[in-house]
Design a protein around this motif. Structure first.
Motif, short mmCIF file in Angstrom:
data_model
loop_
_atom_site.label_atom_id
_atom_site.label_comp_id
_atom_site.label_asym_id
_atom_site.label_seq_id
_atom_site.Cartn_x
_atom_site.Cartn_y
_atom_site.Cartn_z
N VAL A 293 11.62 -12.88 -4.18
CA VAL A 293 10.33 -12.95 -3.99
C VAL A 293 9.84 -13.43 -5.47
CG1 VAL A 293 8.03 -11.74 -3.96
CG2 VAL A 293 9.85 -11.04 -2.17
N PRO A 294 9.27 -14.63 -5.42
CA PRO A 294 8.70 -14.86 -6.98
C PRO A 294 8.00 -13.93 -7.62
CG PRO A 294 8.44 -16.73 -5.32
CD PRO A 294 8.78 -15.49 -4.48
N LYS A 295 8.48 -13.60 -8.87
CA LYS A 295 7.64 -12.68 -9.64
C LYS A 295 6.23 -12.47 -9.67
CE LYS A 295 11.47 -12.13 -13.32
NZ LYS A 295 11.76 -12.23 -14.75
N LYS A 296 5.52 -13.77 -9.38
CA LYS A 296 4.18 -13.51 -9.35
C LYS A 296 3.69 -12.95 -8.34
CE LYS A 296 0.15 -16.90 -8.40
NZ LYS A 296 -0.12 -18.42 -8.15
N TYR A 297 4.50 -12.84 -7.25
CA TYR A 297 3.89 -12.46 -5.79
C TYR A 297 4.36 -10.98 -5.84
CZ TYR A 297 2.71 -17.06 -4.61
OH TYR A 297 2.08 -18.17 -4.74
N ARG A 298 5.34 -10.41 -6.74
CA ARG A 298 5.60 -8.84 -6.68
C ARG A 298 4.45 -8.24 -6.90
NH1 ARG A 298 11.40 -9.64 -9.57
NH2 ARG A 298 12.40 -11.09 -8.19
N THR A 299 3.49 -8.45 -7.79
CA THR A 299 2.31 -7.85 -8.27
C THR A 299 1.15 -8.43 -7.42
OG1 THR A 299 1.78 -9.45 -10.12
CG2 THR A 299 3.13 -7.31 -10.47
N LEU A 300 1.01 -9.48 -7.04
CA LEU A 300 -0.14 -10.19 -6.51
C LEU A 300 -0.33 -9.53 -5.07
CD1 LEU A 300 -2.50 -11.85 -6.43
CD2 LEU A 300 -0.91 -13.97 -5.69
N ILE A 301 0.84 -9.43 -4.41
CA ILE A 301 0.77 -8.87 -3.07
C ILE A 301 0.32 -7.48 -2.99
CG2 ILE A 301 2.40 -8.26 -0.80
CD1 ILE A 301 3.74 -11.02 -1.00
N PRO A 302 0.87 -6.46 -3.54
CA PRO A 302 0.22 -5.31 -3.43
C PRO A 302 -1.33 -5.18 -3.82
CG PRO A 302 2.49 -5.19 -4.50
CD PRO A 302 2.04 -6.57 -4.47
N GLU A 303 -1.63 -5.85 -4.88
CA GLU A 303 -3.17 -6.03 -5.30
C GLU A 303 -3.99 -6.53 -4.14
OE1 GLU A 303 -3.24 -8.17 -8.65
OE2 GLU A 303 -2.24 -6.65 -9.91
N TYR A 304 -3.48 -7.58 -3.54
CA TYR A 304 -4.21 -8.10 -2.27
C TYR A 304 -4.34 -7.05 -1.12
CZ TYR A 304 -5.23 -11.33 1.55
OH TYR A 304 -5.94 -11.64 2.67
N VAL A 305 -3.35 -6.59 -0.98
CA VAL A 305 -3.06 -5.66 0.39
C VAL A 305 -4.18 -4.73 0.24
CG1 VAL A 305 -1.98 -4.04 1.76
CG2 VAL A 305 -0.96 -6.24 1.15
N LYS A 306 -4.06 -3.81 -1.02
CA LYS A 306 -4.95 -2.72 -1.42
C LYS A 306 -6.47 -3.30 -1.41
CE LYS A 306 -1.71 -0.47 -4.68
NZ LYS A 306 -1.51 -0.42 -5.93
N ASP A 307 -6.74 -4.49 -1.56
CA ASP A 307 -8.30 -4.81 -1.61
C ASP A 307 -8.88 -5.24 -0.25
OD1 ASP A 307 -8.54 -4.40 -4.27
OD2 ASP A 307 -8.08 -6.35 -4.89
N TYR A 308 -7.76 -5.97 0.39
CA TYR A 308 -8.38 -6.71 1.86
C TYR A 308 -7.63 -6.26 2.94
CZ TYR A 308 -10.19 -9.80 -1.95
OH TYR A 308 -10.58 -10.37 -3.04
N VAL A 309 -6.47 -5.48 3.01
CA VAL A 309 -6.04 -5.06 4.40
C VAL A 309 -6.02 -3.65 4.84
CG1 VAL A 309 -3.77 -5.18 5.71
CG2 VAL A 309 -4.38 -6.97 4.10
N SER A 310 -6.48 -3.56 5.75
CA SER A 310 -6.58 -2.13 6.37
C SER A 310 -5.53 -1.48 6.88
CB SER A 310 -7.75 -2.14 7.66
OG SER A 310 -7.69 -0.80 7.94
#
Length: 316
Positions: A293-310
């Motif tokens: 996983v590219p380093k950028k997405y290692r932090t981006l995905i957790p942040e996105y999931v917390k904000d937008y995914v139930s």
């Protein structure tokens, strides 16, 4: 074997025999064969027992040899076998009376207070001959399920459709009123003891359905229940639309991380606590997967999931 970690020696067990245990609350989604060696008379017990095999599973999650993962073309569990030695399937499909009103048994009289002079006897049966199988029949159960599964859900469908208040409120889109009413006036009543957990199991979906989804399906607002993987694909498509990853070759790795983070409490804990060494023995998402996983997405995905995914909808 490529399917096991050497440190988990007990994971190589292939047969488990239980008597009255592990029929409910035990989750082993990779089970492919179930054997019933006793008669069952309770529809609730039968649903629970055969439900051990209905869990969906991706066998790649337990394939620890990365070198052979690419060669697996059909990793999804699509069926299981139920070996029924006491015709329980036929009983609940053809003989059991789902509309029978069960009468409560009369309380037993204490032996010391009994006026009968006849001593009570207990009958026994002993068989010392061969245990012969009278007949063998193989039958495939399709997506419509067995009658025992359909009857409980269909009874609930009839109950809510016939309720004028529920029908009017659904038509008006007053979902808060509908859900509150069903919880208060329909669930946990003596007739059927409907509840959300039983309806979820009867629907045989591999994720946690909401009461609103169930009502939408009953009143024809949605054609069917989406599977966990369908919802994951939709959520990932939204993520890709928002962030448009430029690393096209890394999309599969990003998707794997996205799905693992959404569906696995253990993966989320490892990522959030930064205990990345624990990924080495994680069956869902490995260290190799994380490095891809590219380093950028290692932090981006957790942040996105917390904000937008139930996350609640993805629980089994």
């Amino acid at each position: 074997s490529a399917n096991f970690l050497d440190t988990y020696r007990t994971s190589k067990a292939r047969v488990c025999v239980t008597v009255g245990m592990m029929t409910t609350g035990y989750d082993c989604p990779d089970i492919l064969n179930l054997g019933l060696f006793r008669p069952i008379f309770s529809p609730t017990d039968f649903i629970q027992i055969k439900g051990r095999g209905t869990r969906r599973h991706n066998f790649l999650e337990q394939l620890f040899d990365d070198s052979i993962k690419d060669g697996v073309t059909q990793p999804q569990k699509t069926a299981f076998k139920l070996f029924d030695f006491f015709a329980n399937c036929e009983y609940f499909e053809e003989e059991f009376n789902y509309d029978e009103v069960v009468k409560l048994p009369k309380p037993r009289q204490h032996p010391l207070l009994s006026t009968s002079s006849t001593p009570s006897t207990t009958s026994t049966y002993e068989h010392l001959g061969e245990d012969l199988i009278a007949s063998v029949r193989e039958e495939t159960i399709g997506y419509e399920g067995m009658k025992i599964d359909r009857m409980f859900f269909e009874h609930f469908e009839d109950t809510v459709r016939e309720n004028d208040f529920i029908a009017r409120s659904v038509e008006a889109g007053q979902w808060d009123r509908v859900i509150d009413y069903v919880n208060r006036e329909v669930f946990d009543k003596p007739e059927e003891y409907y509840n959300l957990d039983k309806l979820r199991k009867a629907a045989a979906v591999d994720r946690r359905l909401t009461l609103r989804e169930i009502l939408e399906k009953i009143f024809g607002l949605i054609p069917r229940f989406k599977s966990k993987d369908e919802l994951l694909e939709e959520e990932f498509a939204k993520f890709v639309t928002d962030y448009k990853p430029e690393e096209a070759g890394a999309i599969p790795a990003i998707k794997t991380f996205f799905k693992a983070y959404v569906t696995s409490d253990q993966v989320r804990h490892i990522i959030e606590s930064r205990d990345f060494t624990d990924l080495a023995t994680n069956p869902v998402f490995s260290s190799h997967d994380f490095r891809a996983v590219p380093k950028k997405y290692r932090t981006l995905i957790p942040e996105y999931v917390k904000d937008y995914v139930s996350l609640n909808q993805f629980a089994a």
